[in-house]
Design a protein around this motif. Structure first.
Motif, mmCIF file in Angstrom:
data_model
loop_
_atom_site.group_PDB
_atom_site.id
_atom_site.type_symbol
_atom_site.label_atom_id
_atom_site.label_comp_id
_atom_site.label_asym_id
_atom_site.label_seq_id
_atom_site.Cartn_x
_atom_site.Cartn_y
_atom_site.Cartn_z
ATOM 1 N N TRP A 33 -6.078 -2.327 -2.275
ATOM 2 C CA TRP A 33 -4.848 -2.299 -3.062
ATOM 3 C C TRP A 33 -4.345 -3.723 -3.237
ATOM 4 O O TRP A 33 -4.641 -4.606 -2.446
ATOM 5 C CB TRP A 33 -3.788 -1.401 -2.416
ATOM 6 C CG TRP A 33 -3.357 -1.765 -1.035
ATOM 7 C CD1 TRP A 33 -2.312 -2.560 -0.655
ATOM 8 C CD2 TRP A 33 -3.959 -1.308 0.196
ATOM 9 N NE1 TRP A 33 -2.224 -2.639 0.709
ATOM 10 C CE2 TRP A 33 -3.204 -1.875 1.253
ATOM 11 C CE3 TRP A 33 -5.042 -0.476 0.493
ATOM 12 C CZ2 TRP A 33 -3.522 -1.648 2.590
ATOM 13 C CZ3 TRP A 33 -5.353 -0.245 1.826
ATOM 14 C CH2 TRP A 33 -4.601 -0.821 2.855
ATOM 15 N N ALA A 57 -9.041 -4.140 8.480
ATOM 16 C CA ALA A 57 -8.412 -4.510 7.213
ATOM 17 C C ALA A 57 -8.447 -6.017 7.064
ATOM 18 O O ALA A 57 -8.472 -6.760 8.053
ATOM 19 C CB ALA A 57 -6.961 -4.016 7.158
ATOM 20 N N VAL A 62 0.647 2.620 5.986
ATOM 21 C CA VAL A 62 -0.187 3.062 4.881
ATOM 22 C C VAL A 62 -0.819 4.396 5.265
ATOM 23 O O VAL A 62 -1.296 4.567 6.392
ATOM 24 C CB VAL A 62 -1.285 2.028 4.573
ATOM 25 C CG1 VAL A 62 -2.167 2.491 3.421
ATOM 26 C CG2 VAL A 62 -0.652 0.677 4.252
ATOM 27 N N GLY A 120 0.779 -1.228 0.000
ATOM 28 C CA GLY A 120 0.000 0.000 0.000
ATOM 29 C C GLY A 120 0.805 1.270 0.000
ATOM 30 O O GLY A 120 0.251 2.358 0.182
ATOM 31 N N TRP A 150 -11.418 0.943 0.985
ATOM 32 C CA TRP A 150 -10.285 1.120 0.075
ATOM 33 C C TRP A 150 -9.642 -0.243 -0.188
ATOM 34 O O TRP A 150 -9.725 -1.157 0.631
ATOM 35 C CB TRP A 150 -9.257 2.079 0.684
ATOM 36 C CG TRP A 150 -9.809 3.440 0.954
ATOM 37 C CD1 TRP A 150 -10.647 3.809 1.971
ATOM 38 C CD2 TRP A 150 -9.586 4.619 0.184
ATOM 39 N NE1 TRP A 150 -10.964 5.131 1.886
ATOM 40 C CE2 TRP A 150 -10.320 5.670 0.800
ATOM 41 C CE3 TRP A 150 -8.838 4.907 -0.959
ATOM 42 C CZ2 TRP A 150 -10.322 6.968 0.297
ATOM 43 C CZ3 TRP A 150 -8.838 6.199 -1.453
ATOM 44 C CH2 TRP A 150 -9.572 7.204 -0.832
ATOM 45 N N THR A 204 -1.257 1.507 -4.378
ATOM 46 C CA THR A 204 -1.667 2.421 -3.324
ATOM 47 C C THR A 204 -3.179 2.283 -3.123
ATOM 48 O O THR A 204 -3.889 1.810 -4.010
ATOM 49 C CB THR A 204 -1.332 3.877 -3.671
ATOM 50 O OG1 THR A 204 -1.942 4.204 -4.921
ATOM 51 C CG2 THR A 204 0.178 4.079 -3.770
ATOM 52 N N PRO A 205 -3.703 2.674 -1.973
ATOM 53 C CA PRO A 205 -5.133 2.500 -1.715
ATOM 54 C C PRO A 205 -6.014 3.164 -2.772
ATOM 55 O O PRO A 205 -5.814 4.314 -3.132
ATOM 56 C CB PRO A 205 -5.314 3.163 -0.340
ATOM 57 C CG PRO A 205 -3.993 3.033 0.324
ATOM 58 C CD PRO A 205 -2.987 3.194 -0.782
ATOM 59 N N LYS A 206 -7.001 2.399 -3.259
ATOM 60 C CA LYS A 206 -7.957 2.901 -4.236
ATOM 61 C C LYS A 206 -9.354 2.860 -3.620
ATOM 62 O O LYS A 206 -9.762 1.865 -3.019
ATOM 63 C CB LYS A 206 -7.933 2.050 -5.505
ATOM 64 C CG LYS A 206 -8.966 2.509 -6.537
ATOM 65 C CD LYS A 206 -8.928 1.668 -7.785
ATOM 66 C CE LYS A 206 -10.006 2.122 -8.776
ATOM 67 N NZ LYS A 206 -9.980 1.331 -10.013
ATOM 68 N N TYR A 265 -8.116 -5.157 1.503
ATOM 69 C CA TYR A 265 -9.200 -4.195 1.653
ATOM 70 C C TYR A 265 -9.139 -3.632 3.068
ATOM 71 O O TYR A 265 -8.874 -4.361 4.031
ATOM 72 C CB TYR A 265 -10.561 -4.851 1.429
ATOM 73 C CG TYR A 265 -10.829 -5.237 -0.007
ATOM 74 C CD1 TYR A 265 -11.258 -4.289 -0.936
ATOM 75 C CD2 TYR A 265 -10.652 -6.547 -0.431
ATOM 76 C CE1 TYR A 265 -11.511 -4.641 -2.256
ATOM 77 C CE2 TYR A 265 -10.897 -6.910 -1.750
ATOM 78 C CZ TYR A 265 -11.321 -5.953 -2.657
ATOM 79 O OH TYR A 265 -11.557 -6.300 -3.965
#
Length: 546
Positions: A330, A304, A297, A281, A328, A347-349, A319
């Motif tokens: 990644w 998570a 992160v 992340g 989010w 990276t976190p999406k 997630y």
């Protein structure tokens, strides 16, 4: 699978057994399940908890009913068959928590009893049975319907071929596969070939949360993070990895932890720290070697989860739920669209908003405290005796066993000493150490010499009697509760003069530990709720320090 704040359940990903949803498409004129659902799809409403196993799913609805769907080869759905179910089927009522393993399921009912079903090849059900190891995938010990395992359970984790439970007294119990020492009892491990444990084994005290599997991870009530089992991929996060460094006893890693999952922890300040091989992340992918260092992160998170990417690549996807309820992700294959190309997201999406936070306001209104009780509960948490395992169900009647758990926690918090576990036991105490601690000091009695009524509601007169005995135990502080002629119109219902004396003491104390109602009755035979119990214990604490 995620639950949104409105209680709706959403899912996506692999679906070959209908584990996400019963969505079909016409293939050469023959309807068949869609193998993969690529975008979040609404499954059902009114959900309070969900557990996604290996190709199957279970969910608890607001009425406490448990529903299951997906793969059922080992009977892991619990409907008495081994038939896959693409549509949810009801399994049982009165459930407050559920966890899924590789092919087995564990559920806690509202009375604190733990139930298990599904595969039992490694003894992961915890009922003393296991499969014949000389027969590959022997299913003779499996159970296709729920089997009761133990009482007095606060939380449970099922994963892979292992199970773990935290009892209301904070003790951690584990069972199942022990090939990597993941039971934590000093046995098993790669060097010994492993020793399965088909019965629950006590590992440690003072545990708040646990995640089992090939590696077991636990967070204690003081926020310390402990691990044991397999460490061949750097799972511990201790700066080591590779064969030969796995452990069959707990190892402390760090302090200040609020949540734990594979290769990651969320600290009490909301920071997410992860490690190991794969996507961490932080904009990179660790392809070559195990990353033993901790990588933070960006952002603040509440939970998570890490899993495989849903294909045969062997890569991972993570997630995480941010503190504002946004989801989010990644990793590898996050944006899979059905083609041959896989997309890496380092990276976190952002995925969606409005995801229910762990521990958020419960859907069951009886789990939430009444408005008057909120400051009472906050005070108990601040005092230190209302631990996470003892929270929730505030408007529900408290059982005799649950009362003992609260009382022991208060006594040990006030005195700074651990109460001694005596030799006196009851046939129905389920090995509950809190009951045995109270019995050792003769603070409690059973219905008779053999039964205590662990899961029965406790009456107001019994609470008064027990509090009086606790108070008399502390008279070494030169403190004493005095009896006055407090008159209630229903005192004729009290079962003994000693109990009547205890009620008069509780009603005359300063502060008043227990009181009657506006009509002048004490209601001695009525049950008492958890929030009322916490209120009386808080007042006992005020008397103690007053």
């Amino acid at each position: 699978m995620v639950i949104k704040e409105d209680g709706s359940l959403w899912g996506w990903g692999r679906n070959e057994h209908g584990q996400v949803a019963n969505i079909t498409e016409d293939y050469w004129g023959t309807p068949r399940l869609v193998d993969r659902i690529e975008a979040p799809t609404k499954i059902m409403d009114g959900v309070t908890a969900v557990a996604a196993g290996s190709l199957y799913t279970l969910a608890i609805k607001t009425d406490g009913s448990l529903w299951a769907w997906g793969r059922n080869y080992f009977g892991q759905l619990g409907d008495g068959t081994t038939t896959d179910r693409p549509e949810p089927v009801k399994i049982m009522d009165g459930v407050k928590a559920v966890s899924t393993g590789g092919s087995h399921t564990m559920a806690i009912k509202t009375d604190g009893s733990l139930w298990a079903w599904g595969s039992n090849y490694y003894g992961e059900l915890g009922n003393g049975k296991q499969g014949d190891r000389t027969i590959v995938n022997d299913k003779s010990a499996d159970s296709h319907t729920p089997v009761k395992i133990m009482d007095g359970v606060a939380s449970v984790s099922a994963r892979g071929f292992n199970s773990a439970a935290i009892k209301t007294d904070g003790t951690l119990w584990t069972w199942g596969n022990n090939s990597a020492g993941q039971i934590g009892n000093g046995k098993g491990g790669f060097s010994s070939g492993g020793n399965n444990e088909p019965n629950p084994v006590k590992v440690m005290d003072g545990v708040a949360s646990v995640l089992t599997g090939g590696t077991t991870r636990a967070v204690k009530t003081d926020g310390s993070f402990w691990v044991w089992g397999a460490n061949t991929g750097g799972q511990f996060g201790d700066g080591k990895g590779g064969d030969g460094v796995s452990r069959n006893t707990p190892l402390k890693i760090m302090d200040g932890v609020a949540f734990v999952n594979d290769f990651a922890v969320i600290k009490t300040d909301g920071s997410l720290i992860n490690w190991g091989i794969g996507y961490l992340g932080n904009g990179t992918y660790n392809r070559e070697d195990i990353n033993h260092s901790h990588v933070q992160v960006a952002g603040r998170f509440a939970a998570a989860v890490r899993g495989d990417s849903g294909d045969s690549s062997g890569r991972y996807i993570t997630y995480a739920i941010a503190s504002d309820g946004s989801l989010w992700g990644w990793g590898y294959n996050l944006d899979y669209t059905g083609g041959s190309e896989r997309v890496e997201t380092t990276t976190p999406k952002f995925i969606m908003d409005g995801v229910k936070l762990p521990g958020a306001a419960p859907a069951d209104p009886l789990d939430a405290p009444s408005e008057w009780a909120i400051p009472v509960i906050n005070a108990a948490i601040e005092i230190g005796y209302l631990t996470p395992a003892l929270q929730g169900g505030y408007q529900k009647n408290i059982t005799r066993g649950e009362f003992c758990a609260l009382a022991v926690s208060l006594i040990e918090t006030l005195t700074g000493q651990t109460m001694e576990v005596g030799t006196r036991t009851f046939a129905d105490d389920g090995g509950d150490l809190n009951i045995r601690k109270m019995a050792h000091l003769t603070i409690i009695n059973g219905y008779n010499d053999t039964t205590f009524g662990t899961n029965d509601p406790i009456s107001r007169q019994d609470v008064a009697m027990i509090l009086d005995r606790i108070a008399r135990r502390e008279q070494a502080l030169n403190k004493e509760l005095f009896e006055a002629d407090v008159t209630f119109t229903d005192m004729h219902l009290v079962t003994s003069e000693n109990t009547a004396a205890a009620i008069r003491k509780m009603s005359y104390s300063s502060p008043r530990i227990m009181a009657g109602d506006a009509s002048g009755t004490f209601r001695p035979l009525d049950n008492i709720s958890r929030q009322e119990t916490i209120s009386t214990l808080n007042k006992l604490c005020q008397w103690y320090f007053g």
